[in-house]
Enzyme design. Structure first.
Site, PDB file in Angstrom:
ATOM      1  N   LYS A 128       0.837  -1.381   0.057  1.00 48.20           N
ATOM      2  CA  LYS A 128       0.027  -0.179  -0.113  1.00 48.20           C
ATOM      3  C   LYS A 128       0.799   1.355   0.041  1.00 48.20           C
ATOM      4  O   LYS A 128       2.153   1.272   0.539  1.00 48.20           O
ATOM      5  CB  LYS A 128      -0.751  -0.071   1.110  1.00 48.20           C
ATOM      6  N   ASP A 168      -7.022   4.527  -4.098  1.00 49.64           N
ATOM      7  CA  ASP A 168      -7.836   4.408  -3.037  1.00 49.64           C
ATOM      8  C   ASP A 168      -8.251   5.792  -2.785  1.00 49.64           C
ATOM      9  O   ASP A 168      -8.456   6.584  -3.754  1.00 49.64           O
ATOM     10  CB  ASP A 168      -6.583   3.865  -2.035  1.00 49.64           C
TER      11      ASP A 168
HETATM   12  P1  NDP Z   1     -12.893   7.956  -2.316  1.00 46.41           P
HETATM   13  O1  NDP Z   1     -11.841   8.887  -2.023  1.00 46.41           O
HETATM   14  O2  NDP Z   1     -13.512   7.782  -3.721  1.00 46.41           O
HETATM   15  O3  NDP Z   1     -14.255   8.162  -1.384  1.00 46.41           O
HETATM   16  C1  NDP Z   1     -14.052   8.325  -0.006  1.00 46.41           C
HETATM   17  C2  NDP Z   1     -15.174   8.865   0.582  1.00 46.41           C
HETATM   18  O4  NDP Z   1     -15.176   8.590   2.074  1.00 46.41           O
HETATM   19  C3  NDP Z   1     -15.463  10.216   0.212  1.00 46.41           C
HETATM   20  O5  NDP Z   1     -16.776  10.295   0.501  1.00 46.41           O
HETATM   21  C4  NDP Z   1     -14.913  10.829   1.608  1.00 46.41           C
HETATM   22  O6  NDP Z   1     -15.435  12.071   1.990  1.00 46.41           O
HETATM   23  C5  NDP Z   1     -15.161   9.998   2.640  1.00 46.41           C
HETATM   24  N1  NDP Z   1     -14.104  10.159   3.605  1.00 46.41           N
HETATM   25  C6  NDP Z   1     -12.857   9.878   3.334  1.00 46.41           C
HETATM   26  N2  NDP Z   1     -12.314   9.804   4.539  1.00 46.41           N
HETATM   27  C7  NDP Z   1     -13.080  10.196   5.468  1.00 46.41           C
HETATM   28  C8  NDP Z   1     -13.037  10.611   7.050  1.00 46.41           C
HETATM   29  N3  NDP Z   1     -11.868  10.923   7.484  1.00 46.41           N
HETATM   30  N4  NDP Z   1     -14.295  11.049   7.539  1.00 46.41           N
HETATM   31  C9  NDP Z   1     -15.549  11.050   6.965  1.00 46.41           C
HETATM   32  N5  NDP Z   1     -15.541  10.542   5.814  1.00 46.41           N
HETATM   33  C10 NDP Z   1     -14.255  10.468   4.963  1.00 46.41           C
HETATM   34  O7  NDP Z   1     -12.405   6.528  -1.858  1.00 46.41           O
HETATM   35  P2  NDP Z   1     -12.810   5.075  -2.176  1.00 46.41           P
HETATM   36  O8  NDP Z   1     -14.493   4.999  -2.335  1.00 46.41           O
HETATM   37  O9  NDP Z   1     -12.099   4.511  -3.276  1.00 46.41           O
HETATM   38  O10 NDP Z   1     -12.355   4.252  -0.636  1.00 46.41           O
HETATM   39  C11 NDP Z   1     -13.497   4.172   0.233  1.00 46.41           C
HETATM   40  C12 NDP Z   1     -12.726   3.066   1.186  1.00 46.41           C
HETATM   41  O11 NDP Z   1     -12.876   1.892   0.443  1.00 46.41           O
HETATM   42  C13 NDP Z   1     -11.662   3.148   1.974  1.00 46.41           C
HETATM   43  O12 NDP Z   1     -11.340   2.657   2.985  1.00 46.41           O
HETATM   44  C14 NDP Z   1     -10.654   2.358   1.095  1.00 46.41           C
HETATM   45  O13 NDP Z   1      -9.538   2.031   1.533  1.00 46.41           O
HETATM   46  C15 NDP Z   1     -11.750   1.063   0.636  1.00 46.41           C
HETATM   47  N6  NDP Z   1     -11.392   0.553  -0.541  1.00 46.41           N
HETATM   48  C16 NDP Z   1     -11.151   1.181  -1.846  1.00 46.41           C
HETATM   49  C17 NDP Z   1     -11.020   0.391  -2.869  1.00 46.41           C
HETATM   50  C18 NDP Z   1     -11.102   1.123  -4.314  1.00 46.41           C
HETATM   51  O14 NDP Z   1     -11.119   0.107  -5.506  1.00 46.41           O
HETATM   52  N7  NDP Z   1     -11.169   2.390  -4.737  1.00 46.41           N
HETATM   53  C19 NDP Z   1     -10.881  -1.190  -2.842  1.00 46.41           C
HETATM   54  C20 NDP Z   1     -10.958  -1.725  -1.532  1.00 46.41           C
HETATM   55  C21 NDP Z   1     -11.150  -0.894  -0.352  1.00 46.41           C
HETATM   56  P3  NDP Z   1     -14.815  13.491   1.353  1.00 46.41           P
HETATM   57  O15 NDP Z   1     -14.864  13.274  -0.233  1.00 46.41           O
HETATM   58  O16 NDP Z   1     -15.554  14.499   1.966  1.00 46.41           O
HETATM   59  O17 NDP Z   1     -13.504  13.446   1.866  1.00 46.41           O
END
Ligand code: NDP
Length: 453
Positions: A128, A168
């Site tokens: 990662k 991510d």
């Molecule tokens: P994105 O950046 O596309 O979206 C993240 C979302 O979560 C946004 O809505 C963001 O809000 C919110 N968020 C992030 N940090 C915080 C926080 N500290 N408090 C509240 N809301 C938060 O990321 P992904 O959708 O890709 O990833 C989401 C999760 O899924 C993560 O845990 C990631 O590790 C996991 N994941 C992702 C994969 C992928 O293929 N993308 C694969 C496997 C797991 P805002 O925009 O306001 O920051």
């Protein structure tokens, strides 16, 4: 020495030797404790010091990222790549750009990735990376210059058969594009070094959707085993990024109604169901605030973070049959799960990495709430990344439905493996234990086969 003591000693020495990495200890503790029944029946893992080796990354790279903002000022960030374990294949795992990123966060994500990748049944090791760079409020030019600066160093350590990063939090198609361009400029190579690429230049159909779709397929497998399904069910989803968005889309396709989503500023509740296309336009295309949704659906409710009850996540106060935490780590705590349970929630399926606190997990297991752990439930993203690598290597391009069909089959096989393993260790249905043991066993056996490395 009793196995409990071996684990306690290792947790203690990990804390001593790598101070200040709370999320990493949390991830390690969850895995090690759930391995107890396996370690009791298979002493070879203790004899070969597999556990001691497993909690130390093979390599961690920390580097300076220097870039120029629009006003001509030089800005500095920290870049990370933790290459955790390559026992079963080249390193694979995403890059996260978020101000909260530090070595402990990257290590927790990399550690989880080892077992997740193993569960997919594909030949990929765990890694990662990321940076404390905050993409929010940055211009297009600033994002591009940052991505180029980040890749100018990372390029030394990655390669299509060595280490293949992906996206991510904060890293989507746009960022992958800028990093890929820089990699190509530096190396002169057009190869599959990153996944999540654009469809015109080596990307795979269905990669964007894969984590969210896979998470819903996994939930459906859990429910089918109970003679139930998602059809007609109310679901809550947190997050409004890649994973949340495509979870919402797939929930509709399964006949469920997702009624919430959220971001770091607040949450939306639409009792008629969140409109997928409107949300996609707001968050993925226009990159606007979530509250914009009310302009299209005035009957929905937007609740800002400040208005949540203290110490809880507002999304989990909404009654639902199934909850899909899909934003970030530790976003679902003991009070949240108690509220969900009280309101009739039957299933928590983790789209995000480590979204439930240890206390919330213990409560779910004690109260027989169905639980889809992240390592298994969100493995669809990395599995489809590997399908992208296969297409790149063989110079083929598969259709959306071909990739989706493979994803569906992979999620079913992950569920079957985790379930069968839980049964083997007399904990039928405890998918956390099943996923951890099954993921570990393949990696550990490979480490033993490969000797003292
Ligand atoms: P994105 O950046 O596309 O979206 C993240 C979302 O979560 C946004 O809505 C963001 O809000 C919110 N968020 C992030 N940090 C915080 C926080 N500290 N408090 C509240 N809301 C938060 O990321 P992904 O959708 O890709 O990833 C989401 C999760 O899924 C993560 O845990 C990631 O590790 C996991 N994941 C992702 C994969 C992928 O293929 N993308 C694969 C496997 C797991 P805002 O925009 O306001 O920051």
């Amino acid at each position: 020495m009793p196995i409990k003591h071996v684990i306690e000693r290792l947790l203690h020495s990990t804390r001593q030797s790598t101070p200040g990495q709370a999320e990493f200890y949390q991830a390690v503790e969850e895995v090690l404790v759930s391995l107890e029944p396996l370690l009791a029946s298979e002493p070879k893992y203790l004899h070969n010091n597999v556990l001691e080796r497993l909690v130390i990354p093979e390599r961690q790279i920390i580097f300076r990222v220097v870039w120029m903002d629009d006003s001509g000022k030089i800005q500095t960030n920290i870049g990370y790549r933790v290459q955790f374990n390559s026992a079963i294949g080249p390193y694979k795992g995403g890059l996260r750009f978020h101000p909260s990123v530090n070595l402990g966060i990257v290590k927790f994500l990399g550690f989880e990735q080892i077992f997740k990748n193993s569960l997919t049944g594909l030949a990929i090791g765990g890694a990662k990376g990321g940076s404390n760079f905050d993409p929010k409020g940055k211009s297009e030019g600033e994002i591009m210059r940052f991505c180029q600066a980040f890749m100018s160093e990372l390029a030394k350590y990655v390669g299509e058969t060595k280490d293949i990063p992906a996206g991510d939090i904060g890293v989507g198609g746009r960022e992958i594009g800028y990093m890929y361009g820089e990699y190509k400029r530096l190396t002169g190579r057009f190869d599959g070094v990153l996944t999540g690429k654009g469809l015109n230049w080596g990307g795979s159909l269905a990669r964007t959707e894969a984590t969210g779709y896979g998470s819903v397929y996994f939930a459906e497998n859990i429910l089918n085993k109970q003679g139930d399904s998602l059809k007609g069910k109310i679901c809550t989803v947190s997050g409004a990024g890649n994973v949340a968005l495509y979870t919402i889309q797939k929930l509709y396709e399964m006949g469920a109604t997702p009624v919430t989503c959220s971001d770091s500023k607040g949450m939306l509740y639409d009792k008629d169901g969140i409109d997928f296309n409107t949300l996609k336009t707001i968050k993925e295309i226009k990159r606007q605030e979530l509250s914009e949704y009310l302009k299209h659906y005035p009957n929905a409710r937007y609740i800002p973070v400040d208005a949540y009850e203290k110490g809880t996540n507002g999304v989990w106060s909404i009654p639902c049959f199934a909850a899909f935490p899909s934003a970030t780590q530790n976003e679902l705590n003991l009070r949240d799960i108690q509220t969900l349970h009280h309101n009739g929630c039957r299933l928590v399926n983790e789209g995000a990495n480590m979204p439930s606190t240890p206390e919330a997990i213990a409560y779910m297991l004690a109260n027989r709430i169905l639980y889809g752990p992240a390592k298994a439930a969100n493995a669809g993203g990395v599995a489809t990344s590997q399908l992208e690598m296969s297409q790149n290597a063989s110079m083929q391009k598969w259709s959306f439905s071909e990739v989706d069909t493979k994803l569906h089959a992979i999620m079913k096989s992950i569920f079957d493996l985790a379930y069968a393993t839980s049964k083997e260790f007399n904990e039928e249905g405890n998918l956390m234990l099943g996923a951890n043991i099954a993921g570990f066993r393949k990696v550990a056996d490979s480490m033993i086969d490969q000797g003292a490395v």
